[in-house]
Design an enzyme around this catalytic site. Sequence first.
Site, PDB file in Angstrom:
ATOM      1  N   ASP A 193      55.220  45.910  15.711  1.00 47.30           N
ATOM      2  CA  ASP A 193      55.099  45.544  14.304  1.00 47.30           C
ATOM      3  C   ASP A 193      55.093  44.050  14.064  1.00 47.30           C
ATOM      4  OD1 ASP A 193      54.853  48.030  13.156  1.00 47.30           O
ATOM      5  OD2 ASP A 193      56.998  48.410  13.362  1.00 47.30           O
ATOM      6  N   HIS A 202      63.580  46.909  20.211  1.00 52.02           N
ATOM      7  CA  HIS A 202      63.067  48.274  20.216  1.00 52.02           C
ATOM      8  C   HIS A 202      64.074  49.162  20.930  1.00 52.02           C
ATOM      9  CE1 HIS A 202      60.369  51.688  20.850  1.00 52.02           C
ATOM     10  NE2 HIS A 202      59.636  51.165  19.889  1.00 52.02           N
ATOM     11  N   HIS A 248      61.033  53.453  10.105  1.00 43.31           N
ATOM     12  CA  HIS A 248      60.023  53.997  11.023  1.00 43.31           C
ATOM     13  C   HIS A 248      58.690  53.282  10.794  1.00 43.31           C
ATOM     14  CE1 HIS A 248      57.970  56.607  13.623  1.00 43.31           C
ATOM     15  NE2 HIS A 248      58.029  57.755  12.983  1.00 43.31           N
TER      16      HIS A 248
END
Length: 431
Positions: free
Chosen positions: A367, A311, A272
């Site tokens: 990220d 994702h 996460h």
Amino acid sequence: MDEPRGEDLLQITDRRTGRSYDIPVVEGAVRATDLRQLRLDDDDPGLLVYDPAFLNTGSCRSAITYIDGERGILRYRGYPIEELAEHASFLEVAYLLLRGDLPSPDALGNWTRRITQHTFIHENVKRFIDGFHYDAHPMGTLVSTVAALSTFYPQAHLLSDAGLRREQVLRLIAKMPTLAAFAYRHAMGLPYVYPDDDLSYTGNFLNMMWKATELRYQPDPTLERALDVLFILHADHEQNCSTHTMRTVGSSHADPYSAMAAAAAALSGPLHGGANEQVLRMLNTIGSVDHVPEHIRRVKAGEFRLMGFGHRIYRNFDPRAQLIKRVADDVLAVTGPSPLLDIALELERIALQDEYFIEHRLYPNVDFYSGIIYSAMGFPVAMFPVLFALGRTPGWLAQWEEGLLDPEQHITRPRQVYVGPAERHLPVPTS
Ligand code: ACO
């Protein structure tokens, strides 16, 4: 809720019994409890929906964040993330998420003032942090100190009092930067720096992180704004793992400090909040732009994944990644060029024209660049999830309060498909 029209019915024929059912479809969803009427006989408790990891289960109705993963859309309370990242501050976005609308200039002034009043933490919390081991991970310290705050505010469990709820919300938003910075400075063996209320929310956080011997810390405005934008981009993302945790713990009417500590604990997992750390490790391992094609070859051979790509929800692009790339340019213009960014850009360039990544619909996610920015700003890798938690705080709190006030919500209690032994008995003792 509106009554479903005739055409908004799902007709199900249960071939086990031959019976047909009309199940209402409202807002694109059927109610799982409506399926309980599909029963074999009077002893049958009814059809259960099996959905491990909630891949296709709406656990709430929410008016906070909208995501369209196919089209790469992210909106908070209807406002596109691109506009908020361009024109709003993090505290305005926090207000928007919590109150439903952007604040007027007066309301923003008042909101900022009230948050600023709460930035200090009780001296006992400081002593509590002192008790952690010298190399304590700052995320562990953060989770524990957020939970500990509940012992300082015993009225926090009075959830039906809107004024008291708002008080805890203000405290949590205000104290998170202080707890985060103190957790870092403890891990580094550095003295704590107290909040400077004349600085902005993010500027004060930088002050508590980096102030050394100077009389007054002045944050670099480009870095201050860059971090503010990163907080905005992380502020909410509808029903992700940590937000779901926040709502679940909140559904038992635990106080918000306990619920938020649980949410932060969920965020600490590498699946996460820890992915940007993996990106940074990957870029360091690749080491130079020349090694990028070999790395891509090994990813395609299935040896490992390209971290920061892919994702679950965004299938064409992650709108946050595009914004973050621009922030990276701004930050590196101040901090100096980063060889890691060159490697990241080359990875992205090659991957985006490669069959494997096109076919698997793999694009850079939020990220991919955030770790490079944090690292260029001087944050150690262990602080990455802490920064994520700081940004996500208003989202967690808005979702927590929405869940509490939703008359349809009850204590969260999923069911299960039991697959253990049927009834059996202990052996009868022989005398
Ligand atoms: N690199 C290479 N191949 C990948 C990647 C990747 N980053 N991501 C998915 N794939 C491939 C899988 O190997 C699989 O291929 P196959 O069908 O040929 O077996 C296919 O794409 C589907 O993969 P899933 O794991 O089923 O996709 P899912 O949607 O469940 O996973 C996830 C999404 C976890 C983000 C995944 O893309 C991944 O592991 N990415 C790298 C880690 C990462 O960057 N995580 C951060 C996510 S953003 C956030 O949490 C804030």
